[in-house]
Write a protein that holds these residues in place. Structure first.
Motif, short mmCIF file in Angstrom:
data_model
loop_
_atom_site.label_atom_id
_atom_site.label_comp_id
_atom_site.label_asym_id
_atom_site.label_seq_id
_atom_site.Cartn_x
_atom_site.Cartn_y
_atom_site.Cartn_z
N TYR A 183 49.29 42.32 28.47
CA TYR A 183 48.16 42.53 29.38
C TYR A 183 47.65 41.17 29.84
N VAL A 184 47.59 40.98 31.15
CA VAL A 184 47.06 39.73 31.68
C VAL A 184 45.81 40.02 32.51
N ALA A 185 44.90 39.07 32.50
CA ALA A 185 43.62 39.26 33.22
C ALA A 185 42.92 37.92 33.29
N ASN A 186 41.76 37.91 33.88
CA ASN A 186 40.91 36.73 33.82
C ASN A 186 39.47 37.21 33.61
N GLU A 187 38.54 36.29 33.68
CA GLU A 187 37.16 36.65 33.34
C GLU A 187 36.41 37.36 34.47
N LYS A 188 37.08 37.52 35.64
CA LYS A 188 36.39 38.06 36.81
C LYS A 188 36.17 39.57 36.75
N SER A 189 37.00 40.28 35.99
CA SER A 189 36.78 41.73 35.90
C SER A 189 37.43 42.24 34.64
N THR A 190 37.10 43.47 34.26
CA THR A 190 37.68 44.05 33.05
C THR A 190 39.02 44.69 33.35
N GLU A 227 40.84 39.39 45.51
CA GLU A 227 39.98 38.59 46.39
C GLU A 227 39.82 37.22 45.76
N THR A 228 39.70 36.22 46.63
CA THR A 228 39.56 34.86 46.14
C THR A 228 38.35 34.19 46.77
N PHE A 278 40.46 34.30 41.34
CA PHE A 278 41.01 35.54 41.90
C PHE A 278 40.46 36.72 41.10
N LYS A 279 40.16 37.79 41.80
CA LYS A 279 39.66 38.99 41.13
C LYS A 279 40.45 40.19 41.64
#
Lengths: 122, 122
Positions: free
Chosen positions: A45-52, A79-80, B3-4
Motif C-alpha cells: 500500500y502506497v500513499a502520502n500524508e495528503k489523504s487517507t 491534484e498537485t 500530489f493528492k
C-alpha cells in the motif's frame, strides 16, 4: 450501513519498478505490505500524508505476461499544488502520454501502462 | 510540490444504470456533473460524506460497444461499518462475483463489469 472508498488496486509486473515510479513521480511511499507465506504474492500500500486513500500494488509471482488493460478507459487522478513543476518532472521522466492544454490537464502512464491524470489543485 | 489522489475514473456505458447502481449498492450520490456543449460526453462525480475521494463516471455518447476491461486486475475498494448488512444487500442485488471468506472480503461487479472490493472497517 455506510461505505468509504479506501484504495484502488493495480496489479503490477515489477514491484520495485512500480514502487520507484510512484515515489519519484507522485510522492507516494510504502505504508505497509502483505507477503504471502508461500511467496506467491506481495501487496504493498502506497500513499502520502495528503489523504487517507491508498493505492494498492499487487504483485503475483507466477504472473509472467504483461497485464492486458483492455480499452484503458479508467484512470486514477491526482491534484498537485505545483502544476508547472509536476509537468516538468513528468517530462523529464518521459511518462507523459496525453495532454489537454485546453482543459489544463495531462496524463502519465505507470510502468504497466495504467493511466494517471494530473490536475492543478483548485 | 505535492500530489493528492482525488478520484478514480471508470467509463460507463449506461450512465443512469451506473448512477442507480452506485447509489443503491454503495451509497454514492451525484456531487456534480460536466456536460459537453455538443452533447458528446457527460462526466458525473459520485461520493459520500465518508471521504473527499470521488468516483468519476464518464459517459461517451458515441461509444456503442461494451468496454473491454482486459484482465480485470484492478479494482476500487470500500470499507463498510456493517459487513453483514452489506453482504446481504449485495446478495439481494446479485452483484457478488467473488468471495474470500478466509480473508473476510468479497467483490462485486458494477454494470460495466468493474470489480469493487468490500472489506469490513477495522
Amino acid at each position: 450501513m455506510n461505505f468509504k472508498m479506501i484504495h484502488e488496486n493495480y496489479n503490477v509486473s515489477n514491484l520495485k519498478k512500480s514502487l520507484d515510479f510512484y515515489e519519484k513521480a507522485l510522492g507516494l511511499t510504502e505504508k505497509r505490505r502483505i507477503t504471502a507465506d508461500d511467496g506467491s504474492f506481495i501487496i504493498v500500500y502506497v500513499a502520502n500524508e495528503k489523504s487517507t486513500f491508498e493505492l494498492e500494488l499487487t504483485w503475483l509471482r507466477d504472473r509472467t505476461e504483461p497485464y492486458n488493460l483492455g480499452d484503458e478507459e479508467f484512470h486514477l487522478a491526482f491534484e498537485t499544488d505545483d502544476y508547472e513543476a509536476a509537468h516538468r518532472l513528468h517530462e523529464e521522466m518521459r511518462c507523459i502520454c496525453f495532454e489537454n492544454p485546453k482543459m489544463g490537464i495531462y496524463f502519465i502512464k505507470d510502468p504497466d501502462g495504467y493511466w494517471l491524470e494530473v490536475v492543478p489543485a483548485k
